[in-house]
Scaffold this motif. Structure first.
Motif, PDB file in Angstrom:
ATOM      1  N   ALA A 162     -12.503 -43.900  74.285  1.00 39.55           N
ATOM      2  CA  ALA A 162     -12.238 -42.353  73.970  1.00 39.55           C
ATOM      3  C   ALA A 162     -10.857 -41.630  74.500  1.00 39.55           C
ATOM      4  O   ALA A 162     -10.223 -40.925  74.192  1.00 39.55           O
ATOM      5  CB  ALA A 162     -13.359 -41.714  74.911  1.00 39.55           C
ATOM      6  N   LEU A 163     -10.518 -42.424  75.659  1.00 39.29           N
ATOM      7  CA  LEU A 163      -9.201 -41.841  76.271  1.00 39.29           C
ATOM      8  C   LEU A 163      -7.909 -42.220  75.444  1.00 39.29           C
ATOM      9  O   LEU A 163      -7.045 -41.588  75.065  1.00 39.29           O
ATOM     10  CB  LEU A 163      -8.790 -42.530  77.388  1.00 39.29           C
ATOM     11  CG  LEU A 163      -9.738 -42.160  78.954  1.00 39.29           C
ATOM     12  CD1 LEU A 163      -9.619 -43.121  79.949  1.00 39.29           C
ATOM     13  CD2 LEU A 163      -9.361 -41.082  79.107  1.00 39.29           C
ATOM     14  N   VAL A 164      -8.171 -43.567  74.561  1.00 40.68           N
ATOM     15  CA  VAL A 164      -7.131 -44.031  73.673  1.00 40.68           C
ATOM     16  C   VAL A 164      -7.009 -43.148  72.560  1.00 40.68           C
ATOM     17  O   VAL A 164      -6.090 -42.582  71.960  1.00 40.68           O
ATOM     18  CB  VAL A 164      -7.381 -45.577  73.193  1.00 40.68           C
ATOM     19  CG1 VAL A 164      -6.364 -45.851  72.123  1.00 40.68           C
ATOM     20  CG2 VAL A 164      -7.050 -46.298  74.397  1.00 40.68           C
ATOM     21  N   VAL A 165      -8.366 -42.682  71.983  1.00 35.34           N
ATOM     22  CA  VAL A 165      -8.270 -41.778  70.855  1.00 35.34           C
ATOM     23  C   VAL A 165      -7.703 -40.427  70.929  1.00 35.34           C
ATOM     24  O   VAL A 165      -7.040 -39.934  70.411  1.00 35.34           O
ATOM     25  CB  VAL A 165     -10.013 -41.830  70.496  1.00 35.34           C
ATOM     26  CG1 VAL A 165     -10.084 -40.332  69.724  1.00 35.34           C
ATOM     27  CG2 VAL A 165     -10.487 -43.005  69.728  1.00 35.34           C
ATOM     28  N   GLY A 166      -8.090 -39.880  72.504  1.00 29.86           N
ATOM     29  CA  GLY A 166      -7.419 -38.724  72.831  1.00 29.86           C
ATOM     30  C   GLY A 166      -6.189 -38.566  72.827  1.00 29.86           C
ATOM     31  O   GLY A 166      -5.474 -37.709  72.411  1.00 29.86           O
ATOM     32  N   TYR A 167      -5.481 -39.642  73.329  1.00 30.07           N
ATOM     33  CA  TYR A 167      -3.925 -39.862  73.400  1.00 30.07           C
ATOM     34  C   TYR A 167      -3.299 -39.690  71.944  1.00 30.07           C
ATOM     35  O   TYR A 167      -2.660 -39.456  71.567  1.00 30.07           O
ATOM     36  CB  TYR A 167      -3.733 -41.266  74.232  1.00 30.07           C
ATOM     37  CG  TYR A 167      -2.123 -41.462  74.176  1.00 30.07           C
ATOM     38  CD1 TYR A 167      -1.153 -40.802  74.654  1.00 30.07           C
ATOM     39  CD2 TYR A 167      -1.919 -42.871  73.758  1.00 30.07           C
ATOM     40  CE1 TYR A 167       0.022 -41.196  74.562  1.00 30.07           C
ATOM     41  CE2 TYR A 167      -0.276 -42.870  73.592  1.00 30.07           C
ATOM     42  CZ  TYR A 167       0.538 -42.176  74.095  1.00 30.07           C
ATOM     43  OH  TYR A 167       1.740 -42.651  74.195  1.00 30.07           O
ATOM     44  N   ALA A 168      -4.135 -40.782  70.999  1.00 30.27           N
ATOM     45  CA  ALA A 168      -3.488 -41.086  69.452  1.00 30.27           C
ATOM     46  C   ALA A 168      -3.540 -39.540  68.909  1.00 30.27           C
ATOM     47  O   ALA A 168      -2.815 -39.138  67.973  1.00 30.27           O
ATOM     48  CB  ALA A 168      -4.202 -42.041  68.839  1.00 30.27           C
ATOM     49  N   SER A 169      -4.557 -38.991  69.133  1.00 25.76           N
ATOM     50  CA  SER A 169      -4.840 -37.684  68.320  1.00 25.76           C
ATOM     51  C   SER A 169      -4.058 -36.634  68.842  1.00 25.76           C
ATOM     52  O   SER A 169      -3.466 -35.823  67.853  1.00 25.76           O
ATOM     53  CB  SER A 169      -6.310 -37.104  68.458  1.00 25.76           C
ATOM     54  OG  SER A 169      -6.614 -36.789  70.047  1.00 25.76           O
ATOM     55  N   ARG A 170      -3.312 -36.536  70.078  1.00 30.33           N
ATOM     56  CA  ARG A 170      -2.481 -35.686  70.709  1.00 30.33           C
ATOM     57  C   ARG A 170      -0.990 -36.107  69.993  1.00 30.33           C
ATOM     58  O   ARG A 170      -0.164 -35.155  69.715  1.00 30.33           O
ATOM     59  CB  ARG A 170      -2.194 -35.684  72.088  1.00 30.33           C
ATOM     60  CG  ARG A 170      -3.706 -34.930  72.901  1.00 30.33           C
ATOM     61  CD  ARG A 170      -3.256 -34.600  74.189  1.00 30.33           C
ATOM     62  NE  ARG A 170      -3.077 -35.878  74.691  1.00 30.33           N
ATOM     63  CZ  ARG A 170      -3.732 -36.691  75.364  1.00 30.33           C
ATOM     64  NH1 ARG A 170      -5.100 -36.464  75.348  1.00 30.33           N
ATOM     65  NH2 ARG A 170      -3.445 -37.676  76.166  1.00 30.33           N
ATOM     66  N   VAL A 171      -0.814 -37.377  69.952  1.00 32.35           N
ATOM     67  CA  VAL A 171       0.717 -37.668  69.565  1.00 32.35           C
ATOM     68  C   VAL A 171       0.928 -37.867  68.202  1.00 32.35           C
ATOM     69  O   VAL A 171       2.093 -37.633  67.461  1.00 32.35           O
ATOM     70  CB  VAL A 171       0.925 -39.184  70.454  1.00 32.35           C
ATOM     71  CG1 VAL A 171       2.422 -39.916  69.964  1.00 32.35           C
ATOM     72  CG2 VAL A 171       0.844 -38.695  71.860  1.00 32.35           C
ATOM     73  N   VAL A 172      -0.145 -38.620  67.438  1.00 34.37           N
ATOM     74  CA  VAL A 172      -0.003 -38.642  65.858  1.00 34.37           C
ATOM     75  C   VAL A 172      -0.970 -37.717  65.161  1.00 34.37           C
ATOM     76  O   VAL A 172      -2.133 -37.692  65.434  1.00 34.37           O
ATOM     77  CB  VAL A 172      -0.275 -40.131  65.614  1.00 34.37           C
ATOM     78  CG1 VAL A 172       0.044 -40.465  64.051  1.00 34.37           C
ATOM     79  CG2 VAL A 172       0.307 -41.236  66.330  1.00 34.37           C
ATOM     80  N   SER A 173      -0.382 -37.098  64.088  1.00 32.62           N
ATOM     81  CA  SER A 173      -0.977 -36.301  63.495  1.00 32.62           C
ATOM     82  C   SER A 173      -2.363 -36.879  62.650  1.00 32.62           C
ATOM     83  O   SER A 173      -1.967 -38.131  62.043  1.00 32.62           O
ATOM     84  CB  SER A 173      -0.213 -35.322  62.416  1.00 32.62           C
ATOM     85  OG  SER A 173      -1.094 -34.725  61.672  1.00 32.62           O
ATOM     86  N   VAL A 174      -3.468 -36.560  62.819  1.00 29.81           N
ATOM     87  CA  VAL A 174      -4.410 -37.187  61.884  1.00 29.81           C
ATOM     88  C   VAL A 174      -4.308 -37.027  60.503  1.00 29.81           C
ATOM     89  O   VAL A 174      -4.791 -37.590  59.790  1.00 29.81           O
ATOM     90  CB  VAL A 174      -5.824 -36.473  62.439  1.00 29.81           C
ATOM     91  CG1 VAL A 174      -6.968 -36.951  61.394  1.00 29.81           C
ATOM     92  CG2 VAL A 174      -6.394 -36.789  63.716  1.00 29.81           C
ATOM     93  N   ALA A 175      -3.577 -35.798  60.226  1.00 28.79           N
ATOM     94  CA  ALA A 175      -3.210 -35.519  58.757  1.00 28.79           C
ATOM     95  C   ALA A 175      -1.998 -36.516  58.198  1.00 28.79           C
ATOM     96  O   ALA A 175      -1.470 -36.071  57.186  1.00 28.79           O
ATOM     97  CB  ALA A 175      -3.025 -34.018  58.661  1.00 28.79           C
ATOM     98  N   ALA A 176      -1.412 -37.103  59.133  1.00 27.29           N
ATOM     99  CA  ALA A 176      -0.148 -37.877  58.619  1.00 27.29           C
ATOM    100  C   ALA A 176      -0.414 -38.791  57.405  1.00 27.29           C
ATOM    101  O   ALA A 176      -1.481 -39.155  57.209  1.00 27.29           O
ATOM    102  CB  ALA A 176       0.167 -38.816  59.752  1.00 27.29           C
ATOM    103  N   ALA A 177       0.706 -39.180  56.894  1.00 24.87           N
ATOM    104  CA  ALA A 177       0.652 -39.978  55.512  1.00 24.87           C
ATOM    105  C   ALA A 177      -0.325 -39.174  54.592  1.00 24.87           C
ATOM    106  O   ALA A 177      -1.049 -39.962  53.678  1.00 24.87           O
ATOM    107  CB  ALA A 177      -0.105 -41.267  56.107  1.00 24.87           C
TER     108      ALA A 177
END
Length: 401
Positions: A386-401
Motif C-alpha cells: 500500500a505504501l508503494v502504491v501510494g508513492y507510485a500514484s503520486r509520482v506517475v500519473s495513472v492516466a499515463a500512456a
C-alpha cells in the motif's frame, strides 16, 4: 473492448520467433527448478535449503543487473541473446553430472541466474523496436509473461509426474536441449540490429553510469519500486510449497499441482485483461489489483489441504495483471537509449526481491509452521505494498500512456 490485441502482436513474424524461443527456454528452466528443489529436499529435509533452491535462481540477478546491464545497449541484441543461450546450455550441462554435490548444483544455478537478467533485459528492450506502440509493447510483454506462466504450468505438471517415475537427475537433462533450441530460433528468426548505444569506457562504468541516470529520475524510481516490492511477497508461498506438501504428506504430483496454481491465475488474469479491457482500463486497474493480490495467502491460516491451497495460489497469480501498468509507465518514462539498461535493472531487481522473499520465508519456516509463515507474509505484504502504491500514484500519473 480489445479482442484483437494479442493477434496483432502475433502477426509480427519476428515476435513469433521470440515467443517460441522464450517458451522453450522457460519450460526447461522450470523443470530444472522443480527437479533441483526435490533433489535438495530429499537430501537435506530442510525447508530453508529447499527454498534456497528457488531463491538462488533469483538472488544472483542483482549481479547481472548491475555489473552487466550495459551489455543490453552496448552490443547487438541478437548476438547477446544467442550467446546467453549457448552459455546457459553449457552451464546446464553441468547439472547432469551424477556425482555433483548439492553445493555445486546450487552454484551452477547461481551462475545461470546471473546471466538471465542480461538476456531478459536485452530481449525486452528489443521488443520496443519490434512492437513500436505503447499498447503493442504492453501486450507483447504480457504475452511473454503468459508464455512464461504457461511454460511453468506445463513444466511443473509434467515435472511432478516425471519425478514420480524417474530420478531428478534425469529430469534435469531437458534444460540443456531447450537452451540450444532457443538459441537456434533466435539466430535464424531475428534480424541483426546495431547496438543501441556505442559509448566507450569500461562495461562496469557504463552500467553504473546508466543506473545513476535512471535512479536520478523520481518517475523511474517509482516504476522500479512498483516492479520490485510486490513480487518479494508474492513468492513466499511458492518458495515454501515443497516443504508444505511434505508436511501434508502429499506426493510429488501434488507439489506439481500446487506449483501450477500461480501460473493458472496469471494466465487467466492476463488473457482476460488483455482481451476484455482496453489499454487505459488495464493501466487504471494496475494499483487496485496489486493490492488485492496480497490477500489470498491469508487463506493458509487454516492449514488447508491441497484443494484450498491451490485456490490461494491461483488468487496470488492473478495479481500479475498489474504489470500492464508497469509496462506502460516504463515505456513512457525511460529514455530510449537507456531502455536496455533500465529493463535489465528492472528485471534484476524484481528477481532479486523474489529471491530475498523466498530466503526470508525459508528461514522463518525453520522456526515456525510453514502455513503460518505464508499467512504472515500476506499480512505484512498489504501495508507495505500500500505504501508503494501510494508513492507510485503520486509520482506517475495513472492516466499515463
Amino acid at each position: 473492448m480489445s479482442t484483437t490485441g494479442y493477434r496483432a502482436v502475433l502477426a509480427v513474424p519476428e515476435f513469433r520467433f521470440v515467443f517460441a524461443a522464450h517458451a522453450l527456454s522457460t519450460l526447461g528452466t522450470v523443470v530444472c527448478e522443480l527437479a533441483l528443489a526435490v533433489l535438495v529436499y530429499r537430501r537435506t529435509s530442510s525447508p530453508l535449503l529447499s527454498a534456497l533452491t528457488f531463491a538462488l535462481g533469483l538472488l544472483p540477478y542483482v549481479l547481472g543487473g548491475t555489473v552487466l546491464s550495459a551489455v543490453a545497449d552496448r552490443f547487438p541484441a541478437r548476438r547477446v541473446l544467442v550467446a546467453c543461450d549457448l552459455v546457459c546450455a553449457g552451464l546446464a550441462a553441468g547439472l547432469l553430472l551424477p556425482w555433483m554435490p548439492v553445493a555445486a548444483l546450487l552454484a551452477l544455478r547461481c551462475v545461470l541466474a546471473a546471466i538471465a537478467p542480461v538476456f531478459a533485459g536485452t530481449r525486452a528492450a528489443t521488443l520496443g523496436d519490434v512492437l513500436a506502440s505503447g499498447e503493442l509493447f504492453s501486450l507483447g510483454n504480457s504475452l511473454l509473461r503468459v508464455t512464461n506462466q504457461t511454460a511453468q504450468l506445463t513444466g511443473f505438471a509434467a515435472g511432478g509426474v516425471l519425478l514420480a517415475a524417474i530420478s531428478p537427475g534425469a529430469v534435469l537433462g531437458v534444460t540443456v536441449l531447450t537452451f540450444l533450441v532457443s538459441a537456434l530460433l533466435l539466430a535464424v528468426g531475428t534480424p541483426a540490429r546495431p547496438a543501441r548505444s556505442v559509448g566507450g569506457g569500461a562495461l562496469l562504468t557504463a552500467s553504473w553510469g546508466g543506473a545513476r541516470v535512471l535512479f536520478a529520475d523520481r518517475r523511474i524510481r517509482a516504476v522500479f519500486a512498483l516492479a520490485w516490492v510486490p513480487p518479494m511477497f508474492v513468492v513466499v508461498s511458492e518458495g515454501l510449497l515443497t516443504a508444505y506438501v511434505a508436511r501434508l504428506g502429499a506426493s510429488p504430483a501434488a507439489l506439481g499441482l500446487l506449483l501450477c496454481g500461480m501460473p493458472i491465475g496469471a494466465i487467466g488474469g492476463s488473457l482476460l485483461a488483455g482481451t476484455l479491457l482496453d489499454h487505459r482500463a488495464r493501466v487504471r486497474l494496475c494499483l487496485p489489483i496489486v493490492l488485492a493480490a496480497t490477500l489470498p495467502p491469508l487463506g493458509y491460516l487454516t492449514h488447508p489441504g491441497v484443494a484450498v491451497a491451490l485456490l490461494c495460489q491461483i488468487g496470488v497469480g492473478s495479481g500479475i495483471v498489474y504489470t500492464f501498468g508497469v509496462d506502460a509507465w516504463f515505456l513512457d518514462v525511460v529514455p530510449e537509449h537507456l531502455r536496455g539498461r533500465a529493463m535489465t535493472l528492472l528485471t534484476a531487481g524484481s528477481m532479486t526481491a523474489q529471491g530475498l522473499g523466498m530466503t526470508l520465508a525459508g528461514a522463518a519456516a525453520e522456526f515456525a509452521p510453514v502455513h503460518l509463515v505464508v499467512a504472515g507474509g500476506g499480512a505484512i505484504a498489504f501495508p507495505v505494498v500500500a505504501l508503494v502504491v501510494g508513492y507510485a500514484s503520486r509520482v506517475v500519473s495513472v492516466a499515463a500512456a
